[in-house]
Design a protein around this motif. Structure first.
Motif, PDB file in Angstrom:
ATOM      1  N   LYS A  35       0.597  -1.420   0.017  1.00 35.58           N
ATOM      2  CA  LYS A  35      -0.371   0.221  -0.009  1.00 35.58           C
ATOM      3  C   LYS A  35       0.709   1.176   0.386  1.00 35.58           C
ATOM      4  O   LYS A  35       0.576   2.281  -0.611  1.00 35.58           O
ATOM      5  CB  LYS A  35      -1.016  -0.300   1.311  1.00 35.58           C
ATOM      6  CG  LYS A  35      -1.983   1.386   1.292  1.00 35.58           C
ATOM      7  CD  LYS A  35      -2.983   1.364  -0.071  1.00 35.58           C
ATOM      8  CE  LYS A  35      -3.765   2.152   0.423  1.00 35.58           C
ATOM      9  NZ  LYS A  35      -4.422   2.754  -0.719  1.00 35.58           N
ATOM     10  N   ASP A  70       0.433   3.962  -2.644  1.00 36.29           N
ATOM     11  CA  ASP A  70       0.588   5.651  -2.232  1.00 36.29           C
ATOM     12  C   ASP A  70       1.233   6.465  -3.009  1.00 36.29           C
ATOM     13  O   ASP A  70       1.655   7.665  -3.459  1.00 36.29           O
ATOM     14  CB  ASP A  70       0.367   6.200  -0.956  1.00 36.29           C
ATOM     15  CG  ASP A  70      -0.960   4.924  -0.741  1.00 36.29           C
ATOM     16  OD1 ASP A  70      -1.611   4.447  -1.407  1.00 36.29           O
ATOM     17  OD2 ASP A  70      -1.248   4.633   0.608  1.00 36.29           O
ATOM     18  N   GLU A  84      -6.988   2.182  -8.609  1.00 34.64           N
ATOM     19  CA  GLU A  84      -7.854   2.338  -7.665  1.00 34.64           C
ATOM     20  C   GLU A  84      -8.139   0.673  -7.903  1.00 34.64           C
ATOM     21  O   GLU A  84      -8.366  -0.470  -7.594  1.00 34.64           O
ATOM     22  CB  GLU A  84      -9.715   2.635  -8.255  1.00 34.64           C
ATOM     23  CG  GLU A  84     -10.344   2.210  -7.645  1.00 34.64           C
ATOM     24  CD  GLU A  84     -11.407   2.415  -8.137  1.00 34.64           C
ATOM     25  OE1 GLU A  84     -12.719   1.737  -8.624  1.00 34.64           O
ATOM     26  OE2 GLU A  84     -11.882   4.177  -8.762  1.00 34.64           O
ATOM     27  N   ASN A  89      -5.110  -1.056  -5.606  1.00 32.04           N
ATOM     28  CA  ASN A  89      -5.900  -0.935  -4.356  1.00 32.04           C
ATOM     29  C   ASN A  89      -7.062  -2.302  -4.411  1.00 32.04           C
ATOM     30  O   ASN A  89      -6.921  -2.727  -3.143  1.00 32.04           O
ATOM     31  CB  ASN A  89      -6.609   0.524  -4.410  1.00 32.04           C
ATOM     32  CG  ASN A  89      -5.533   1.287  -3.497  1.00 32.04           C
ATOM     33  OD1 ASN A  89      -5.034   1.578  -2.727  1.00 32.04           O
ATOM     34  ND2 ASN A  89      -5.592   2.837  -4.248  1.00 32.04           N
TER      35      ASN A  89
END
Ligand code: ADP
Ligand code: ASP
Ligand code: MG
Length: 440
Positions: free
Chosen positions: A61, A65, A97, A100
């Protein structure tokens, strides 16, 4: 048709993408433009996959980011209109997206390959948004619609040609097509790739499919240098190379070209030019069928090599021994790079250790097996290297202080290969450079 491929550094900054745009509209000949991912992106995607393969979702993650914020400043500099920026932001959001969502599902190898494809998808979509903003007419070609590999990961050139020609026939009046390098579909119809640096291979395959006028590989250096510029100072660009010479250099470590990127161009006799996006007027390197010049032209090195020696008295005066040994490598789909033989022993090198344990177990049926890891192949390339007088002596004189594990000489007219321990490779490259090339 002309193929223009731009690497990661060439599209890695907004102003560079503008330069790429200038280069592709310089003339109005029909062209297919192949883009890599922005510099650093594929490395980041690899890291995301690695983190996920260790169930480290937090680590993944963080990288996602960080990458997203890079794109979120990139597009603001790339585009000047509200409409262009809105389009770019929606592209970025869509792809991040996706990344993620991947954090929430079970990771596997197919998903990993999906992750790796995001870089080229982002770069080509953002580039098309730029062209659109500037009213430059271009068609976005998804590579997965035509670029495919078979169950042995080999590109399906005839199918690629067929599909590409069918797609382009839908656009008889269009002259500019933009597609992703690296990305392809595999025989299971999943997203796959042509391995690291694979955008060069994409360009060459497309060039072959169209029997193009030229395949231009635009990168961050003014052509193929006579030694690895990351290791050796004062390297120089080479104006001309034959396909065979370029293929040897690419295969044996000259990072400027993907190892397999020459054969499609060679098969269809399409010239390949290596050019510098940051210095477009530089001559670069032209790669054609023609063999020019004499003596050593360039040196490259490939790391991650394992040498395997099989010592067997059964080899003495026997026929069919080599076949039996090679069949074992074939069984485990492991290519061999270098080979040297004596009457009672055989040494080979491999760069894929996936099946090393199985290979050793089977080879031990033939005799004593010795394995040396962390080796590098130093490949010395030129026209008629093997026959030009004194070349081997010059090479060996330069290497006098260095232990050499294997030598391959005479296998082709343009290559001498040395196997050395990787720990001495950099020094050996520098010494060879000094001895074999005279600088004025
Ligand atoms: P791109 O992102 O454009 O595909 P690469 O990084 O894959 O670019 O390849 C270009 C780099 O290859 C150069 O910046 C250089 O450091 C490296 N390189 C290694 N060996 C050679 C060589 N013999 N000649 C030129 N470049 C080389
Ligand atoms: N983006 C891919 C890589 O970094 C392919 C390429 O740049 O050629 O390996
Ligand atoms: Mg590359």
């Amino acid at each position: 048709m002309k193929i223009m491929k731009f690497g990661g550094t060439s599209v890695g900054k907004p102003e560079r993408m503008h330069q790429v745009k200038d280069l592709i509209i310089q003339d109005d000949s029909p062209k297919i433009v192949v883009l890599s991912a922005l510099a650093g992106t594929t490395n980041a995607l690899v890291q995301i996959g690695e983190a996920l393969s260790h169930a480290d979702k937090k680590g993944a993650k963080l990288i996602i980011d960080e990458l997203q914020s890079h794109y979120e400043s990139f597009y603001l500099e790339l585009l000047g209109t509200d409409a262009g920026r809105a389009k770019a932001l929606s592209i970025i959001q869509e792809h991040f997206e996706f990344l993620n969502i991947i954090l929430k599902i079970n990771f596997n190898e197919a998903i990993n390959r999906d992750i790796l494809a995001q870089g080229e998808l982002l770069s080509t979509k953002l580039f098309c948004t730029l062209l659109d903003e500037l009213f430059i007419d271009a068609v976005f070609l998804p590579a997965i619609d035509f670029m495919s590999i078979d169950e042995n990961q080999e590109p399906e050139l005839l199918k690629i040609e067929e599909r590409l020609k069918a797609i382009l026939s839908d656009y008889p009046h269009q002259k500019l097509f933009i597609t992703q390098g690296f990305v392809c579909k595999n025989h299971r119809k999943e997203i796959d790739n042509l391995k690291r640096g694979g955008s060069d291979y994409t360009a060459s395959l497309i060039g072959a499919a169209f029997n193009a006028e030229v395949i231009e590989i635009w990168t961050d250096i003014d052509g193929m240098h006579n030694n690895d510029p990351r290791i050796v100072d004062q390297t120089k660009p080479i104006a001309q190379l034959s396909f065979d010479e370029a293929a040897e250099l690419a295969y044996f470590g000259a990072k400027i070209l993907h190892p397999a990127s020459i054969w499609p161009a060679q098969m269809y006799n399409v010239p390949v030019k290596l050019l510098n996006t940051m210095q477009p007027e530089a001559l670069g390197t032209t790669i054609t069928a023609e063999e020019q010049g004499q003596g050593v032209k360039a040196i490259a090195a490939k790391d991650g090599i394992t040498a395997i020696k099989i010592k067997s008295s059964r080899m003495l005066l026997a026929y069919g021994f080599l076949r039996k040994v090679f069949e074992i490598f074939e069984k485990f789909k492991t290519p061999i790079d270098m080979i040297t033989t004596s009457e009672v022993a055989l040494s080979v090198t491999i760069d894929d250790e996936t099946h090393l344990a199985e290979l050793i177990a089977e080879l031990e049926h033939f005799g004593v097996v010795e394995v040396d890891q962390n080796q590098s192949i130093i490949c010395i390339v030129g026209n008629m290297v093997a026959e030009s007088k004194g070349t081997l002596k010059d090479i060996m004189d330069a290497m006098i202080e260095y232990p050499i594990r294997m030598v391959s000489y005479g296998g082709s007219r343009h290559n001498v290969s040395l196997l050395v321990n990787t720990s001495i490779k950099n020094d050996a490259l520098r010494t060879l450079n000094k001895s074999l090339f005279t600088f004025n």
